[in-house]
Design a protein around this motif. Structure first.
Motif, short mmCIF file in Angstrom:
data_model
loop_
_atom_site.label_atom_id
_atom_site.label_comp_id
_atom_site.label_asym_id
_atom_site.label_seq_id
_atom_site.Cartn_x
_atom_site.Cartn_y
_atom_site.Cartn_z
N ILE B 266 0.85 -1.20 0.00
CA ILE B 266 0.00 0.00 0.00
C ILE B 266 0.88 1.24 0.00
CG2 ILE B 266 -1.74 1.28 1.29
CD1 ILE B 266 -2.69 -1.36 2.43
N ARG B 270 1.00 3.74 -3.38
CA ARG B 270 -0.06 4.74 -3.28
C ARG B 270 0.22 5.99 -4.09
NH1 ARG B 270 0.34 8.25 1.47
NH2 ARG B 270 2.51 8.16 2.13
N ILE B 273 -1.80 5.81 -7.22
CA ILE B 273 -3.20 5.42 -7.00
C ILE B 273 -4.14 5.93 -8.09
CG2 ILE B 273 -3.88 7.37 -5.53
CD1 ILE B 273 -5.29 5.32 -3.70
N THR B 274 -3.83 7.06 -8.70
CA THR B 274 -4.72 7.57 -9.74
C THR B 274 -4.52 6.82 -11.06
OG1 THR B 274 -3.06 9.30 -9.98
CG2 THR B 274 -5.13 9.92 -8.94
N PRO B 277 -4.86 2.04 -9.65
CA PRO B 277 -5.38 1.83 -8.29
C PRO B 277 -5.30 0.40 -7.79
CG PRO B 277 -7.16 2.34 -9.83
CD PRO B 277 -5.89 2.56 -10.57
N VAL B 280 -3.01 -0.78 -5.07
CA VAL B 280 -3.36 -0.38 -3.71
C VAL B 280 -4.63 -1.10 -3.26
CG1 VAL B 280 -4.05 1.55 -2.26
CG2 VAL B 280 -2.24 1.86 -3.95
N VAL B 281 -5.60 -1.15 -4.17
CA VAL B 281 -6.90 -1.74 -3.81
C VAL B 281 -6.76 -3.19 -3.36
CG1 VAL B 281 -9.16 -2.42 -4.70
CG2 VAL B 281 -8.22 -0.19 -5.29
#
Lengths: 322, 315
Positions: B266, B270, B273-274, B277, B280-281
């Motif tokens: 994570i 991160r 993340i954009t 994702p 991270v998800v």
């Protein structure tokens, strides 16, 4: 001496004792363990004996342990936490000033939002005990309580800042030159994360104490007298149910002071939590000492206040003493 | 807690720590079968939430332990450009270095799970020992132990771990030990309360009267009778251990790169993340599912122990 005062003084003394022991733990963890700050700062260069010894002397690590502790404690008592080991040797207090204010605002807002919501959720699920509503709240609390704060935070970021909607900033880069009140939107996601993390504890405690009060004889008596149900609730049940919750609220505010660590780090929020992460990563011992002491002191003081409030409020304790 | 004569009304008693769980029930009033905890476990199984918790935990346990054997790549193998979105060949995309997210997810659960279990066991052993001694010895020893535990309580667990990491560095044994120590006060208090209660019971007095040594009384008379609250406490503490270990890895003070670990993933991914994702998800969902599943089991156990048999709970 009146017994009530005596009880409060004893509690005060215990609080001070705990604080004193806390300073010892902090000191030992940061200065009393093998592998001192000088070695940590120098890293591989620590093999250079001359430099290592010079730095030890500069940091005062060559003095006897007890002398180090007393001089550190004397500094702490007068609000002097020494100078930061990184970042140009600034005073720890000046370095942390605005960060303490930011975090205090964060905790204050989180408490302000979460406590009323928790009280309403807890009380209503107690009143409609075992209803569908109660079960849903219970299961929601159970799941939320189990989730780490940073998981809650990232889910909020995914929903409100990046993947689904792009409404809110995912990074809380607060500008120190602008008043906090003008950058409130930067607080929304961190506060929401903390609120969601706190609600389960307070609402569950309030539900338990409300259930207990609603089953008590004096509430039954009040109902038998024909007092309206809303009056029974507002005047007889809830005020008594809130007493044991005071401590839970206090602990939760204190917990917020620790729980902000991962949340501030996640959002890049310039508060004491992210400062602690940086300080630990950089082995900036004076900053670590100041922050850990601050967080522990917040816990001890809030507990103290909660205990004294409980002593003053709860009739059973007051009368039991006479 | 029953709420009548515990911390809430006695200001001299230190207050509770934060719990991710329901409060515990009362101490058993009489000597019960030594298999008491088995009864509790059977009782818990009749609740739907326990079954859901056990099923989810079993699935996650399987992923954490056996996942590595079905992983398509090596965890440190570069399979594509950094932060590639899911595509054929890497179904969950790649991470910040271009490694396969699915592979790293399948490898990354064992660390948090095993360290979490180890920390919980350490906490139980330390807490139970102190609680037994404290509850049976009473007087000054009791006072001293309890005061020491108050000091531990004053540090939020993650802060306590970070305090010691600051000088000793992010060593795994240290993190496990600190997480265990942070569990100590609460477990000790539960054990102490039960021990005080039991020490006055006839069957313990009888054992004392016939000259059974203290150590044996504690281990063979008192301990088996608090197996149920300890089982509940184990579930609860396991949830909390996982939260803390994952949190420390997320902060960069736990498992160190290049190891595959859910918390660390994570943190590493991160920034993307954009763009990507999923890196991270995936670990976020797995950590969340793991802690919720252990908490559901712990809650089922707590309810079974308190005898609250409410099958109506929606799950």
């Amino acid at each position: 001496m009146p017994p009530l005062l005596k009880l409060i003084l004893i509690r005060l003394g215990l609080g001070l004792l705990t604080l004193f022991l806390v300073t010892i733990v902090v000191f030992i963890a940061t200065q009393g363990l093998p592998g001192d700050a000088a070695r940590a700062i120098l890293g591989k260069e620590a093999t250079n004996v001359a430099r290592y010894e010079a730095l030890r002397e500069e940091l005062g690590l060559d003095r006897p342990m007890l002398t180090q502790y007393t001089s550190w404690l004397a500094g702490v008592a007068t609000g002097d936490f020494g100078t930061s080991l990184v970042g140009g040797g600034q005073k720890v207090t000046t370095l942390l000033g605005s960060r303490v204010a930011n975090s205090a605002m964060l905790v204050f807002l989180a408490a302000l939002v979460s406590i009323p919501i928790s009280i309403v959720l807890g009380a209503t699920s107690a009143i409609w005990r075992d209803s569908r509503f109660d079960n849903v709240v219970n299961l929601g609390n159970l799941s939320l309580a189990a989730l780490p704060e940073f998981v809650i935070g990232i889910v909020l970021v995914l929903i409100f800042a990046t993947a689904v909607f792009k409404w809110l900033p995912s990074v809380s880069n607060i500008n120190a030159l602008v008043p906090l009140t003008q950058q409130m939107w930067l607080f929304v996601l961190p506060v929401a994360t903390l609120v969601l993390a706190v609600i389960p504890y307070v609402s569950r405690m309030l539900r338990a104490s409300t259930v207990e009060v609603l089953e008590s004889e004096y509430v039954m008596m009040a109902r038998l007298k024909g007092i309206s149900e809303s009056r029974v609730l507002w005047h007889h049940a809830l005020p008594n149910a809130i007493v044991p919750t005071i401590q839970v609220i206090a602990i939760n505010i204190a917990w917020l002071a620790g729980g902000i660590v991962t949340v501030e780090y996640l959002f890049g929020f310039p508060g004491i939590g992210s400062a602690l992460v940086d300080a630990v990563a950089n082995r900036d011992m004076p900053v670590v000492q100041a922050l850990v002491l601050l967080v522990a002191a917040v816990y001890v003081v809030l507990n103290l206040i909660a205990d004294i409030l409980t002593i003053l409020i709860s009739p059973r304790l007051r009368t039991g003493l006479r | 807690m029953s709420g009548k004569d515990d911390a809430s009304l006695s200001p001299l008693q230190p207050v509770e720590t934060l719990e991710p769980m329901e409060p515990l029930g009362d101490v058993p009033l009489e000597a019960k079968s030594r298999r008491e905890w088995v009864q509790t476990a059977i009782g818990a199984w009749s609740l739907r939430r326990t079954k859901v918790g056990v099923a989810a935990f079993a699935a996650l346990f399987a992923i954490a332990v056996f996942g590595r054997f079905v992983a398509p790549y090596e965890p440190d193998e570069f399979v594509g450009p950094p932060f590639s979105v899911p595509a054929a060949g890497y179904w969950f995309g790649t991470d910040f270095l271009g490694r396969d997210v699915l592979t790293r997810v399948l490898h990354g659960g064992l660390s948090v799970l095993s360290l979490g279990i180890a920390a919980t066991l350490i906490g139980i052993v330390l807490g139970v020992s102190l609680g037994l001694v404290s509850g049976y010895a009473r007087r000054w020893l009791d006072e001293t132990i309890m005061r020491m535990l108050d000091v531990v309580l004053a540090f939020p667990s993650i802060v306590l771990a970070m305090l010691f990491v600051s000088i000793l560095g992010p060593r795994l044994w240290l993190i496990v030990l600190m997480v265990g120590i942070s569990h100590m006060p609460r477990i000790a208090r539960v054990t102490r309360a039960a021990t005080v209660e039991l020490a006055g019971r006839d069957f313990v007095r009888a054992a004392v009267a016939v000259g059974v040594p203290k150590r044996k009384i504690l281990l063979f008379e008192v301990l088996p009778n608090i197996s149920s609250p300890l089982l509940v406490e184990f579930g609860l503490r396991l949830t909390y251990s996982i939260i803390m270990i994952a949190g420390l890895s997320f902060l960069g003070f736990g498992i160190q790169p290049p190891a595959a670990d859910w918390g660390l993933m994570i943190n590493e991914n991160r920034i993307g993340i954009t763009v990507q994702p999923w890196a991270v998800v995936a670990p976020v969902v797995l950590i969340g599912a793991l802690t919720v599943s252990t908490n559901l089991m712990a809650d089922g156990l707590a309810r079974a122990m308190m005898g609250i048999d409410r099958d109506t709970a929606v799950t």
